[in-house]
Design a protein around this motif. Sequence first.
Motif, PDB file in Angstrom:
ATOM      1  N   TYR A  29       0.870  -1.173   0.000  1.00 35.73           N
ATOM      2  CA  TYR A  29       0.000   0.000   0.000  1.00 35.73           C
ATOM      3  C   TYR A  29       0.905   1.221   0.000  1.00 35.73           C
ATOM      4  O   TYR A  29       1.820   1.314   0.818  1.00 35.73           O
ATOM      5  N   GLU A  31       1.174   5.550  -0.194  1.00 33.85           N
ATOM      6  CA  GLU A  31       0.603   6.896  -0.194  1.00 33.85           C
ATOM      7  C   GLU A  31       1.692   7.821  -0.695  1.00 33.85           C
ATOM      8  O   GLU A  31       2.751   7.917  -0.077  1.00 33.85           O
ATOM      9  N   PHE A  63      -6.972   2.151   6.503  1.00 34.65           N
ATOM     10  CA  PHE A  63      -7.977   2.543   7.501  1.00 34.65           C
ATOM     11  C   PHE A  63      -7.390   2.797   8.890  1.00 34.65           C
ATOM     12  O   PHE A  63      -7.967   3.527   9.679  1.00 34.65           O
ATOM     13  N   THR A  67       1.227   3.316   8.247  1.00 36.63           N
ATOM     14  CA  THR A  67       2.201   3.308   7.153  1.00 36.63           C
ATOM     15  C   THR A  67       3.542   3.815   7.662  1.00 36.63           C
ATOM     16  O   THR A  67       3.616   4.428   8.718  1.00 36.63           O
ATOM     17  N   TYR A  68       4.569   3.553   6.898  1.00 39.42           N
ATOM     18  CA  TYR A  68       5.912   3.979   7.310  1.00 39.42           C
ATOM     19  C   TYR A  68       6.750   4.248   6.067  1.00 39.42           C
ATOM     20  O   TYR A  68       6.325   3.938   4.948  1.00 39.42           O
TER      21      TYR A  68
ATOM     22  N   HIS B   9      -8.162  14.428   8.616  1.00 39.85           N
ATOM     23  CA  HIS B   9      -8.074  13.071   8.082  1.00 39.85           C
ATOM     24  C   HIS B   9      -7.511  12.105   9.121  1.00 39.85           C
ATOM     25  O   HIS B   9      -8.105  11.062   9.411  1.00 39.85           O
ATOM     26  N   ILE B  10      -6.395  12.483   9.712  1.00 39.48           N
ATOM     27  CA  ILE B  10      -5.732  11.556  10.640  1.00 39.48           C
ATOM     28  C   ILE B  10      -6.497  11.497  11.975  1.00 39.48           C
ATOM     29  O   ILE B  10      -6.574  10.453  12.606  1.00 39.48           O
ATOM     30  N   LYS B  13      -9.196   9.080  11.364  1.00 44.04           N
ATOM     31  CA  LYS B  13      -8.636   7.733  11.274  1.00 44.04           C
ATOM     32  C   LYS B  13      -8.385   7.157  12.662  1.00 44.04           C
ATOM     33  O   LYS B  13      -8.487   5.971  12.896  1.00 44.04           O
ATOM     34  N   ARG B  14      -8.006   8.035  13.580  1.00 49.69           N
ATOM     35  CA  ARG B  14      -7.712   7.589  14.938  1.00 49.69           C
ATOM     36  C   ARG B  14      -8.981   7.506  15.794  1.00 49.69           C
ATOM     37  O   ARG B  14      -8.921   7.197  16.973  1.00 49.69           O
ATOM     38  N   ASP B  55       0.000   9.863  16.842  1.00 46.47           N
ATOM     39  CA  ASP B  55       0.949   8.829  16.457  1.00 46.47           C
ATOM     40  C   ASP B  55       1.319   8.966  14.972  1.00 46.47           C
ATOM     41  O   ASP B  55       1.202   8.025  14.180  1.00 46.47           O
ATOM     42  N   ILE B  56       1.712  10.164  14.609  1.00 48.07           N
ATOM     43  CA  ILE B  56       2.044  10.450  13.215  1.00 48.07           C
ATOM     44  C   ILE B  56       3.212  11.446  13.221  1.00 48.07           C
ATOM     45  O   ILE B  56       3.363  12.190  14.182  1.00 48.07           O
ATOM     46  N   ASP B  59       6.457  15.630  10.082  1.00 43.46           N
ATOM     47  CA  ASP B  59       6.614  15.740   8.625  1.00 43.46           C
ATOM     48  C   ASP B  59       5.292  15.490   7.911  1.00 43.46           C
ATOM     49  O   ASP B  59       4.934  16.184   6.973  1.00 43.46           O
ATOM     50  N   GLU B  65       6.255  14.734   3.996  1.00 47.92           N
ATOM     51  CA  GLU B  65       6.604  13.324   4.063  1.00 47.92           C
ATOM     52  C   GLU B  65       6.849  12.702   2.690  1.00 47.92           C
ATOM     53  O   GLU B  65       6.186  13.029   1.720  1.00 47.92           O
ATOM     54  N   LYS B  68       4.754   6.803   1.818  1.00 45.61           N
ATOM     55  CA  LYS B  68       4.573   5.922   2.977  1.00 45.61           C
ATOM     56  C   LYS B  68       4.021   4.604   2.470  1.00 45.61           C
ATOM     57  O   LYS B  68       3.229   4.591   1.533  1.00 45.61           O
ATOM     58  N   ILE B  69       4.434   3.545   3.118  1.00 42.94           N
ATOM     59  CA  ILE B  69       3.990   2.236   2.645  1.00 42.94           C
ATOM     60  C   ILE B  69       3.477   1.341   3.760  1.00 42.94           C
ATOM     61  O   ILE B  69       3.670   1.620   4.945  1.00 42.94           O
TER      62      ILE B  69
END
Lengths: 145, 103
Positions: A29, A31, A63, A67-68, B9-10, B13-14, B55-56, B59, B65, B68-69
């Motif tokens: 995945y 982004e 969801f 991610t990292y 958004h985040i 999500k949380r 927890d993000i 950046d 950023e 991200k994967i």
Amino acid sequence: MLSAIFEILEKEDINLEWWDFPDYLLGVYVEVDDCKIIGLKKGIDKSNRKLKCVLAEELGHYFTGSTYKSKNPENYREKIEISRKEYRAKKWQVFYLIPEEKFLEAIRKGITEVWELAEYFDVDEEVIRFYIKLTRVRELLKGGY
Amino acid sequence: MTFGERLRHIRKKRGLSLNKLAELLNVAPITVSRWERNQREPDFGTLQKLSEILDISIDYLLGKEDAKIGTSLNLEDLSDLPDEAIKSIEEFIDFVRKKYGKK
């Protein structure tokens, strides 16, 4: 079930691409620049079950926001962080594929072996093994069914 | 996405409500709402707290950023990707950046 996943992808504006990943890498995945893309290993679509499981796991990343950065961890803390995020995505995946009430229903019907449960829910056995180890599921079973 | 959009958004999500996030930060809910509408910006200290609570990374909040994967693997250890996999993912990111990205 697969069509339900495709509906989510459509609704959340997540794109799908096929890529020649190494054998053990089934999906990624990504982004990037505000776009969301799931890359799937070519050939994975030969099995609907596998495709469903991988897509659900990738949706778990989306969801749960788990991610990292795409690089090897530089230290132990980063390593733990990646494991934690992968775990969080997997947890989302298994509860999406196997809702608790459906799981209890199966148990009540006498479907208790890992392979039987995998057949019943049409998922990989690995998904079942991960699921039944979760504290939330163990508590559920302890509570009687 | 703007800072406000990323924050909203985040936060969602949380699973945090606007009020709850405000409470955790010890600010008024209207303040959080203004950040999300890009009418105000949090100070450095608050940004740091935001990054911890949500927890993000900072950046990410600031839109700095890289890609991200998250992965789906057939391997037991979830954190140790072989170099070959990292390379393959990097190539894939280059491809999607060209196809979908703004840069």
